[in-house]
Design a protein around this motif. Structure first.
Motif, PDB file in Angstrom:
ATOM      1  N   THR A  26       2.380   1.670  -3.465  1.00  0.00           N
ATOM      2  CA  THR A  26       1.559   2.291  -4.281  1.00  0.00           C
ATOM      3  C   THR A  26       1.332   3.830  -4.231  1.00  0.00           C
ATOM      4  O   THR A  26       1.269   4.462  -5.145  1.00  0.00           O
ATOM      5  CB  THR A  26      -0.007   1.643  -4.241  1.00  0.00           C
ATOM      6  N   TRP A  27       1.345   4.215  -2.919  1.00  0.00           N
ATOM      7  CA  TRP A  27       1.110   5.636  -2.611  1.00  0.00           C
ATOM      8  C   TRP A  27       2.312   6.435  -2.954  1.00  0.00           C
ATOM      9  O   TRP A  27       2.262   7.456  -3.543  1.00  0.00           O
ATOM     10  CB  TRP A  27       1.013   5.798  -1.128  1.00  0.00           C
TER      11      TRP A  27
ATOM     12  N   ILE B  66       0.873  -1.255  -0.138  1.00  0.00           N
ATOM     13  CA  ILE B  66      -0.074  -0.036  -0.167  1.00  0.00           C
ATOM     14  C   ILE B  66       0.940   1.142   0.165  1.00  0.00           C
ATOM     15  O   ILE B  66       0.648   2.137  -0.691  1.00  0.00           O
ATOM     16  CB  ILE B  66      -0.986  -0.110   1.200  1.00  0.00           C
ATOM     17  N   ALA B  67       1.743   1.186   0.736  1.00  0.00           N
ATOM     18  CA  ALA B  67       2.803   2.449   0.889  1.00  0.00           C
ATOM     19  C   ALA B  67       3.685   2.724  -0.336  1.00  0.00           C
ATOM     20  O   ALA B  67       3.944   3.918  -0.988  1.00  0.00           O
ATOM     21  CB  ALA B  67       3.834   2.373   1.858  1.00  0.00           C
TER      22      ALA B  67
ATOM     23  N   ASP C 260       2.348   9.395  -5.690  1.00  0.00           N
ATOM     24  CA  ASP C 260       3.035  10.472  -5.203  1.00  0.00           C
ATOM     25  C   ASP C 260       3.846  11.196  -6.358  1.00  0.00           C
ATOM     26  O   ASP C 260       3.759  12.438  -6.637  1.00  0.00           O
ATOM     27  CB  ASP C 260       3.784  10.309  -3.828  1.00  0.00           C
TER      28      ASP C 260
END
Length: 162
Positions: A99-100, A96-97, A104
């Motif tokens: 993908t963020w 998830i991080a 970004d």
């Protein structure tokens, strides 16, 4: 006598081509051949802006850590280790991080382009159309000025209307 092959290679790069062929040595200083280690080439693309580059580095690090965690989770699962479950959970969170992080980079790039403008080169057809529109506008303005001049002269030059 040369002690290693490294010295032999190093000394060959300093010698000139004439010396390697067996030509007589004129002078060591005159005969030296300078060959740079690398040749500077112009960049194909412009450098990324600092905020975008920072976001890209962050995203690459997050993705690398995620891949390592996923591999460790897989190996722990295959080995039947107690560490498998925590590693799978951390891999999901890390995914998830990551993908963020990738999003970004995209958002930061879009914001930078909006705030600082994008260098765009119009196509030749668009340029030709703009040139044609400018030419017609100039002609219209020149015709209006000429008509105005004629009207002013006509009224000032007449002594009477009869």
């Amino acid at each position: 006598m040369r002690a290693s092959g490294l010295l032999a290679v190093g000394s060959d790069t300093v010698m000139g081509t004439a010396e390697r062929r067996g030509a007589p040595r004129v002078g060591a200083r005159e005969q030296q051949y300078y060959r740079p280690l690398w040749v500077e080439e112009p960049a194909r693309r412009r450098r990324l802006p600092d905020p975008v580059r920072t976001a890209a580095v962050r995203a690459v690090l997050l993705i690398a850590v995620t891949l390592i965690q996923a591999m460790v989770a897989f190996l722990c699962t295959m080995a039947g280790s107690w560490l498998a479950f925590p590693m799978v959970i951390s891999s999901v969170v890390s995914t998830i991080a990551a993908t963020w992080g990738a999003l970004d980079v995209w958002v930061t790039r879009q914001v930078w382009n909006q705030r600082h403008g994008v260098v765009s080169v119009p196509s030749s057809t668009a340029r030709a159309l703009r040139r044609e529109r400018r030419r017609t506008r100039r002609q219209e303005r020149a015709a209006e000025r000429a008509q105005e001049r004629i009207r002013r002269r006509g009224a000032a030059g007449q002594l009477s209307h009869s």
